[in-house]
Write a protein that holds these residues in place. Structure first.
Motif, PDB file in Angstrom:
ATOM      1  N   TRP A 130      44.332  47.814  30.251  1.00 49.77           N
ATOM      2  CA  TRP A 130      43.683  48.436  31.409  1.00 49.77           C
ATOM      3  C   TRP A 130      44.130  47.724  32.678  1.00 49.77           C
ATOM      4  N   GLU A 131      44.294  48.487  33.758  1.00 47.75           N
ATOM      5  CA  GLU A 131      44.606  47.905  35.061  1.00 47.75           C
ATOM      6  C   GLU A 131      43.896  48.701  36.148  1.00 47.75           C
ATOM      7  N   SER A 132      43.552  48.016  37.230  1.00 43.24           N
ATOM      8  CA  SER A 132      42.765  48.651  38.283  1.00 43.24           C
ATOM      9  C   SER A 132      43.611  49.293  39.373  1.00 43.24           C
ATOM     10  N   LYS A 133      44.847  48.868  39.532  1.00 44.34           N
ATOM     11  CA  LYS A 133      45.623  49.331  40.682  1.00 44.34           C
ATOM     12  C   LYS A 133      45.853  50.839  40.672  1.00 44.34           C
ATOM     13  N   SER A 134      45.801  51.469  39.501  1.00 41.73           N
ATOM     14  CA  SER A 134      45.965  52.913  39.439  1.00 41.73           C
ATOM     15  C   SER A 134      44.773  53.659  40.035  1.00 41.73           C
ATOM     16  N   PHE A 135      43.668  52.939  40.291  1.00 41.01           N
ATOM     17  CA  PHE A 135      42.475  53.553  40.867  1.00 41.01           C
ATOM     18  C   PHE A 135      42.364  53.323  42.372  1.00 41.01           C
ATOM     19  N   GLY A 136      43.386  52.728  42.984  1.00 39.95           N
ATOM     20  CA  GLY A 136      43.387  52.562  44.431  1.00 39.95           C
ATOM     21  C   GLY A 136      43.079  51.147  44.884  1.00 39.95           C
ATOM     22  N   GLU A 137      43.006  50.980  46.205  1.00 41.44           N
ATOM     23  CA  GLU A 137      42.770  49.671  46.811  1.00 41.44           C
ATOM     24  C   GLU A 137      41.289  49.305  46.783  1.00 41.44           C
ATOM     25  N   ASN A 138      41.032  48.007  46.799  1.00 39.00           N
ATOM     26  CA  ASN A 138      39.679  47.463  46.910  1.00 39.00           C
ATOM     27  C   ASN A 138      39.700  46.442  48.051  1.00 39.00           C
ATOM     28  N   LEU A 139      39.618  46.942  49.268  1.00 36.48           N
ATOM     29  CA  LEU A 139      39.820  46.113  50.449  1.00 36.48           C
ATOM     30  C   LEU A 139      38.521  45.453  50.897  1.00 36.48           C
ATOM     31  N   ALA A 140      38.660  44.228  51.399  1.00 37.44           N
ATOM     32  CA  ALA A 140      37.532  43.484  51.964  1.00 37.44           C
ATOM     33  C   ALA A 140      38.081  42.465  52.948  1.00 37.44           C
ATOM     34  N   VAL A 141      37.312  42.193  53.989  1.00 40.27           N
ATOM     35  CA  VAL A 141      37.696  41.205  54.994  1.00 40.27           C
ATOM     36  C   VAL A 141      36.935  39.919  54.716  1.00 40.27           C
ATOM     37  N   VAL A 142      37.676  38.827  54.522  1.00 38.21           N
ATOM     38  CA  VAL A 142      37.068  37.537  54.206  1.00 38.21           C
ATOM     39  C   VAL A 142      36.194  37.071  55.364  1.00 38.21           C
ATOM     40  N   GLY A 143      34.965  36.695  55.045  1.00 39.44           N
ATOM     41  CA  GLY A 143      34.036  36.236  56.070  1.00 39.44           C
ATOM     42  C   GLY A 143      33.157  37.336  56.630  1.00 39.44           C
ATOM     43  N   ARG A 144      33.552  38.586  56.422  1.00 39.42           N
ATOM     44  CA  ARG A 144      32.738  39.705  56.893  1.00 39.42           C
ATOM     45  C   ARG A 144      32.150  40.503  55.733  1.00 39.42           C
ATOM     46  N   ASP A 145      32.949  40.712  54.702  1.00 40.42           N
ATOM     47  CA  ASP A 145      32.529  41.518  53.556  1.00 40.42           C
ATOM     48  C   ASP A 145      32.333  40.634  52.318  1.00 40.42           C
ATOM     49  N   ASP A 146      31.511  41.123  51.397  1.00 36.55           N
ATOM     50  CA  ASP A 146      31.407  40.471  50.092  1.00 36.55           C
ATOM     51  C   ASP A 146      32.697  40.726  49.319  1.00 36.55           C
ATOM     52  N   LEU A 147      33.244  39.674  48.725  1.00 36.70           N
ATOM     53  CA  LEU A 147      34.445  39.839  47.903  1.00 36.70           C
ATOM     54  C   LEU A 147      34.001  40.211  46.496  1.00 36.70           C
ATOM     55  N   SER A 148      33.500  41.417  46.389  1.00 33.70           N
ATOM     56  CA  SER A 148      32.934  41.890  45.125  1.00 33.70           C
ATOM     57  C   SER A 148      33.332  43.336  44.902  1.00 33.70           C
ATOM     58  N   VAL A 149      33.644  43.669  43.669  1.00 34.81           N
ATOM     59  CA  VAL A 149      34.046  45.021  43.316  1.00 34.81           C
ATOM     60  C   VAL A 149      33.606  45.291  41.884  1.00 34.81           C
ATOM     61  N   ASP A 150      33.459  46.560  41.534  1.00 28.85           N
ATOM     62  CA  ASP A 150      33.141  46.913  40.141  1.00 28.85           C
ATOM     63  C   ASP A 150      33.899  48.176  39.772  1.00 28.85           C
ATOM     64  N   TRP A 151      34.053  48.362  38.463  1.00 29.29           N
ATOM     65  CA  TRP A 151      34.688  49.564  37.935  1.00 29.29           C
ATOM     66  C   TRP A 151      33.763  50.182  36.883  1.00 29.29           C
ATOM     67  N   ASN A 152      32.503  50.371  37.271  1.00 30.54           N
ATOM     68  CA  ASN A 152      31.515  50.943  36.350  1.00 30.54           C
ATOM     69  C   ASN A 152      31.928  52.318  35.847  1.00 30.54           C
ATOM     70  N   LYS A 153      32.616  53.078  36.689  1.00 27.83           N
ATOM     71  CA  LYS A 153      32.993  54.436  36.318  1.00 27.83           C
ATOM     72  C   LYS A 153      34.379  54.496  35.695  1.00 27.83           C
ATOM     73  N   ARG A 154      34.959  53.337  35.402  1.00 33.32           N
ATOM     74  CA  ARG A 154      36.287  53.283  34.792  1.00 33.32           C
ATOM     75  C   ARG A 154      36.258  52.475  33.497  1.00 33.32           C
ATOM     76  N   PRO A 155      35.473  52.900  32.505  1.00 37.72           N
ATOM     77  CA  PRO A 155      35.426  52.154  31.240  1.00 37.72           C
ATOM     78  C   PRO A 155      36.729  52.303  30.465  1.00 37.72           C
ATOM     79  N   PHE A 156      36.949  51.403  29.547  1.00 32.85           N
ATOM     80  CA  PHE A 156      38.127  51.494  28.690  1.00 32.85           C
ATOM     81  C   PHE A 156      37.746  51.071  27.287  1.00 32.85           C
ATOM     82  N   GLU A 157      38.571  51.475  26.328  1.00 37.70           N
ATOM     83  CA  GLU A 157      38.365  51.082  24.938  1.00 37.70           C
ATOM     84  C   GLU A 157      39.453  50.112  24.519  1.00 37.70           C
ATOM     85  N   ILE A 158      39.071  49.157  23.702  1.00 37.06           N
ATOM     86  CA  ILE A 158      40.026  48.177  23.215  1.00 37.06           C
ATOM     87  C   ILE A 158      39.734  47.888  21.748  1.00 37.06           C
TER      88      ILE A 158
END
Length: 249
Positions: free
Chosen positions: A125-153
């Protein structure tokens, strides 16, 4: 209690005790057969069945069996050490902003790779196929989730799973990559809960416990047997599995 009374003990009551042993990891021991000797087990049984053991009638045997089967199934599904097929969600990936330059725009990405017992690496699984996850250091939380992108392993004992996260906007001379530490051997690496991410090629003083990735994992089935083919010049069969990334969109 006499041996005769032990033989007369209803079967469903023994089945109840069996599932209690499973749910408590067998810590009660097979020798402690009777609930009167273990009041804590009786309380747990009542929680599972919804009534006390003494209130259960003989005609409820089929209902008891169904509840026991369901309880055992849930226990096995939660077992993080069992090989099998798992459905996994990344519910949070969080990085410490102090490890980045203030005001810098970062693009947080992640990937999951599996390395089997033969050393073959597969991108799961890789996240880059789902687009950018941009944040500005010091202004935004450096947090992201992929709850809607589950995968099987599919994971077997001997397989390694490598989880990495990075800033895709980092320059060539200032890469910032994070990797998840491997768990104890023969334990499913993506078990539900938080896992610490360590900065790669960094001094221990630069590490932070705020760097973490959180999974929500559920076992959905058994792993298939590894197909094998014979190698030239070798009597030992080798694994030859063709696998592709499995992504649920």
């Amino acid at each position: 209690m006499t041996r005769q009374s032990k033989k007369q003990q209803p079967l469903f009551r023994r089945l109840v005790y069996f599932v209690v042993m499973v749910m408590t990891g067998g810590s009660a021991g097979i020798g402690g057969w009777f609930f009167k000797d273990y009041p804590q087990l009786q309380a747990l049984t009542e929680a599972v069945l919804g009534k006390s053991v003494d209130e259960i009638g003989q005609g409820e045997g089929s209902v008891i069996k169904e509840r026991l089967a369901s309880a055992v199934s849930q226990v096995l599904t939660r077992d993080p050490k069992r090989p099998g097929v798992y459905k996994v969600r990344i519910t949070e990936l969080k990085l410490d902003p102090k490890q980045f330059t203030a005001g810098k725009t970062v693009d947080i990405q992640a990937e999951v790779r599996k390395i089997d017992a033969e050393g073959k690496s597969v991108l799961v699984w890789e996240s880059k196929s789902f687009g950018e996850n941009l944040a500005v250091v010091g202004r935004d939380d450096l947090s992201v989730d992929w709850n809607k992108r589950p995968f099987e392993i599919e994971w077997r004992s001997g397989d390694q799973i490598v989880v990495a996260a990075w800033d895709r906007k980092a320059g060539f001379f200032s890469p910032k990559t994070f990797k998840m530490a491997l768990p104890e051997p023969d334990t499913f690496p993506l078990a539900s809960g938080p896992h610490v991410l360590a900065v790669v090629s960094s001094r221990s003083a630069d590490q932070s416990t705020l760097n973490r990735i959180v999974f929500d994992s559920q076992r959905t089935g058994d792993a298939a047997d590894r197909p094998t083919v014979a190698r030239k010049g070798s009597d030992r069969p080798a694994v030859d599995v063709a696998e592709r990334p499995i992504i649920i969109k």
